[in-house]
Design a protein around this motif. Structure first.
Motif, PDB file in Angstrom:
ATOM      1  N   THR A 118       0.842  -1.197   0.000  1.00 19.52           N
ATOM      2  CA  THR A 118       0.000   0.000   0.000  1.00 19.52           C
ATOM      3  C   THR A 118       0.874   1.242   0.000  1.00 19.52           C
ATOM      4  OG1 THR A 118      -1.728  -1.167   1.217  1.00 19.52           O
ATOM      5  CG2 THR A 118      -1.821   1.230   1.209  1.00 19.52           C
ATOM      6  N   LEU A 119       0.595   2.151  -0.900  1.00 17.55           N
ATOM      7  CA  LEU A 119       1.367   3.378  -1.018  1.00 17.55           C
ATOM      8  C   LEU A 119       0.813   4.452  -0.086  1.00 17.55           C
ATOM      9  CD1 LEU A 119       3.496   5.172  -2.468  1.00 17.55           C
ATOM     10  CD2 LEU A 119       1.706   5.713  -4.138  1.00 17.55           C
ATOM     11  N   ASP A 120       1.720   5.086   0.662  1.00 16.67           N
ATOM     12  CA  ASP A 120       1.361   6.249   1.463  1.00 16.67           C
ATOM     13  C   ASP A 120       1.761   7.491   0.669  1.00 16.67           C
ATOM     14  OD1 ASP A 120       0.893   8.232   3.284  1.00 16.67           O
ATOM     15  OD2 ASP A 120       2.557   7.694   4.621  1.00 16.67           O
ATOM     16  N   PRO A 121       0.812   8.186   0.068  1.00 17.39           N
ATOM     17  CA  PRO A 121       1.141   9.345  -0.764  1.00 17.39           C
ATOM     18  C   PRO A 121       1.969  10.400  -0.037  1.00 17.39           C
ATOM     19  CG  PRO A 121      -1.159   8.737  -1.054  1.00 17.39           C
ATOM     20  CD  PRO A 121      -0.649   7.947   0.106  1.00 17.39           C
ATOM     21  N   GLU A 122       1.759  10.528   1.273  1.00 20.49           N
ATOM     22  CA  GLU A 122       2.493  11.527   2.043  1.00 20.49           C
ATOM     23  C   GLU A 122       3.992  11.258   2.051  1.00 20.49           C
ATOM     24  OE1 GLU A 122       1.569  14.425   3.652  1.00 20.49           O
ATOM     25  OE2 GLU A 122      -0.249  14.144   2.459  1.00 20.49           O
ATOM     26  N   LEU A 146       0.113  20.047 -11.989  1.00 20.68           N
ATOM     27  CA  LEU A 146      -0.398  18.932 -11.188  1.00 20.68           C
ATOM     28  C   LEU A 146       0.005  19.009  -9.719  1.00 20.68           C
ATOM     29  CD1 LEU A 146       0.135  16.004 -13.713  1.00 20.68           C
ATOM     30  CD2 LEU A 146      -2.059  16.935 -12.941  1.00 20.68           C
ATOM     31  N   GLY A 147       0.952  19.900  -9.395  1.00 20.02           N
ATOM     32  CA  GLY A 147       1.284  20.081  -7.986  1.00 20.02           C
ATOM     33  C   GLY A 147       2.686  19.737  -7.568  1.00 20.02           C
ATOM     34  N   ALA A 148       3.597  19.527  -8.518  1.00 21.29           N
ATOM     35  CA  ALA A 148       4.985  19.243  -8.146  1.00 21.29           C
ATOM     36  C   ALA A 148       5.575  20.418  -7.372  1.00 21.29           C
ATOM     37  CB  ALA A 148       5.824  18.972  -9.392  1.00 21.29           C
ATOM     38  N   GLN A 149       6.287  20.129  -6.287  1.00 20.11           N
ATOM     39  CA  GLN A 149       6.948  21.190  -5.543  1.00 20.11           C
ATOM     40  C   GLN A 149       8.053  21.843  -6.382  1.00 20.11           C
ATOM     41  OE1 GLN A 149       8.254  20.356  -1.586  1.00 20.11           O
ATOM     42  NE2 GLN A 149       6.349  19.335  -0.983  1.00 20.11           N
ATOM     43  N   GLY A 194       1.623  14.867  -8.773  1.00 24.33           N
ATOM     44  CA  GLY A 194       0.383  14.874  -8.016  1.00 24.33           C
ATOM     45  C   GLY A 194       0.591  14.582  -6.538  1.00 24.33           C
ATOM     46  N   PHE A 195       1.658  13.839  -6.222  1.00 23.01           N
ATOM     47  CA  PHE A 195       1.979  13.551  -4.834  1.00 23.01           C
ATOM     48  C   PHE A 195       2.790  14.670  -4.182  1.00 23.01           C
ATOM     49  CE2 PHE A 195       1.809   8.926  -6.304  1.00 23.01           C
ATOM     50  CZ  PHE A 195       0.497   8.773  -5.885  1.00 23.01           C
ATOM     51  N   GLY A 196       3.128  15.700  -4.958  1.00 23.39           N
ATOM     52  CA  GLY A 196       3.881  16.816  -4.400  1.00 23.39           C
ATOM     53  C   GLY A 196       5.368  16.585  -4.316  1.00 23.39           C
ATOM     54  N   ALA A 197       5.908  15.743  -5.187  1.00 20.30           N
ATOM     55  CA  ALA A 197       7.345  15.467  -5.193  1.00 20.30           C
ATOM     56  C   ALA A 197       8.120  16.573  -5.912  1.00 20.30           C
ATOM     57  CB  ALA A 197       7.608  14.123  -5.862  1.00 20.30           C
TER      58      ALA A 197
END
Length: 287
Positions: free
Chosen positions: A25-29, A80-83, A55-58
């Protein structure tokens, strides 16, 4: 009859394990702010990996040969939300480029948590015509450049307790027609990085290696190659990309997408005659 009964029992057991197995199971955080270098990211699986990570904020650095296409992928990653999303154009056939790319990523990201090795060079889907030079070139792109990048990244990944994720293929586990040069590079990848897994574990290294074994994926380039040769089902690139990310983030040693190819490889040497007949029957060929 006893042999048949055993075979049935093995099949039932395999089906049961498949039903019970859900995978990690992947933890997106865990990927938020992660510093990731993805190769072969202008199209196909690599592009989809970049989008998921964004999308995961990497924080993502992507590389491939075509700079204009890379820029488009970077722009979408930002939406998409990349830092952070950066690109560097490189040709992995050039022996100096693999090291240059890793150093760029480490410099721009301030370190590295994941090295995702996904790039491949073009190779014809055809009977081998004796072209040794093409195979030598493909070995540099598909195999030796992976080693160069891993070597350069290992000290940094050791500090971050990071991971190397190697995108391999079922064609590096089982021999099939029309892919001799490509398959040889994937067998080499599995052999080298499988050995390196042992050596890092024996050294109590902080670095994990994940080898992802993929079946046929529905990228444009893959579908165009096999058109007219086979009706083997192709699987979604986006799902394959998420599987690769999940496997690397959960530090699996080896993973399969789709999952059932694991059982194909598990039983591949039990009935070699029927295995080889079945493989050939998947393809069409006219003299």
């Amino acid at each position: 009859m006893k042999a048949f009964t055993k075979l049935v029992l093995v099949g039932v057991a395999a089906a049961f394990v498949a039903f019970q197995w859900r995978g990690p199971t992947l933890d997106p955080e865990s990927l938020k702010g992660a510093r990731v270098l993805v190769t072969g990211a202008s199209t196909g699986i690599g592009e989809q990996i970049a989008y998921h990570l964004a999308g995961f904020g990497a924080k993502v650095v992507i590389t491939a040969r075509r700079e204009k296409v890379l820029q488009q992928v970077v722009e979408k990653c930002q939406v998409l939300g990349a830092q952070k999303a950066l690109h560097i154009a490189a040709d992995m056939a050039n022996p100096s480029d693999p090291e240059r790319v890793v150093k760029f990523a480490v410099d721009k990201l301030g370190g590295l948590d994941y090295l995702v090795l996904n790039h491949i060079g073009p190779s014809p889907f055809a009977m081998w015509d004796g072209d040794v030079e093409h195979t030598r070139w493909l070995m540099q792109v598909n195999f030796l450049s992976y080693l160069q990048m891993a070597k350069t990244a290992l000290p940094v990944l050791e500090q971050s307790k990071g991971s190397i994720v190697v995108v391999s293929s079922l064609l590096g586990k089982m021999c099939s027609p029309f892919v001799a040069p490509y398959s040889s590079t994937k067998f080499a990848l599995n052999g080298f990085f499988g050995t390196l897994q042992h050596e890092l574990a024996m050294q109590r290294s902080n670095v994990s290696i994940t080898i992802c074994v993929l079946g046929l994926i529905d990228t444009d380039s893959a579908l165009e190659k096999v058109k007219g040769f086979t009706n083997i089902q192709a699987w979604p690139a986006s799902e394959a990309a998420l599987h690769i990310i999940t496997s690397g983030a959960t530090r699996e040693a080896e993973s399969y997408y789709p999952w059932f190819w694991y059982y194909t490889c598990l039983f591949r040497d039990w009935f070699p005659y029927f295995r080889d007949r079945s493989i050939r029957n998947f393809y069409e060929y006219e003299h």
